[in-house]
Scaffold this motif. Sequence first.
Motif: not given
Length: 231
Positions: A22-41
């Motif tokens: 994603w960072a290589e393909r979409m540098p203008a749109h930062p990606l933020e990934v966050r760990l979460a349990e199933q229900a929370e996600a």
Amino acid sequence: MVEPVVVRFVPGVTPAKWQRAWAERMPAHPLEVRLAEQAEAVEAVRAGDALLALVRLPLENADERMHVVPLYEERAVVVAPVEHDFEAAESVTLAQVEAETVLPVGERARIEDGVPDPVKAAVELVAANVGVVVLPMSVARLHARKDVIARPVDDAPTTRVGLVWLRDADGPLAQEFMGVVRGRTARSSRGTASEPAGKAPKHAKPASPARRSATPARTPRDRSKGRGKRR
């Protein structure tokens, strides 16, 4: 400032390679990934706090408002204490597992027992020789310990990992991320979020011009000369 594209992911899913793509393909749109349990996600997607979520399927309480796209399957393993009979085997059957004390784990265990991390708690009980637990292989690796072992369960159902997002939030960013996790190249992706809809990405090759003959067109005089030589 551009708002990040937020993606939640459940334990065992490793999004690092997708982050890099994603960072290589979409540098203008930062990606933020966050760990979460199933229900929370899932709830984060429903509430608009995350655009997408990488979750385990099937979803509980799934509704028609969400896109649900299966991505891949995972083999199930049984986690048992060290020196258990399973340790000598390369793999086991579901019947062998069900002959043991199988500990509950998952969202139901969280709700009923109020355990903050039901998988970790279950593995701790396994280490204490209370029973065994069946987990997706990646989750078992995440909770690996020296006092437990894990063996594949040959005939157990596989678990599936999928991508979910709201239909109302469908758009170039969601489609681009789906393309990344499905392994589509930038050229074969459905579209690039930084480009207006209907416009070809800048990196795409222009269409080839109509093919022209390598020899010049013949004039009527040339054709008449040709006919004069025939016998």
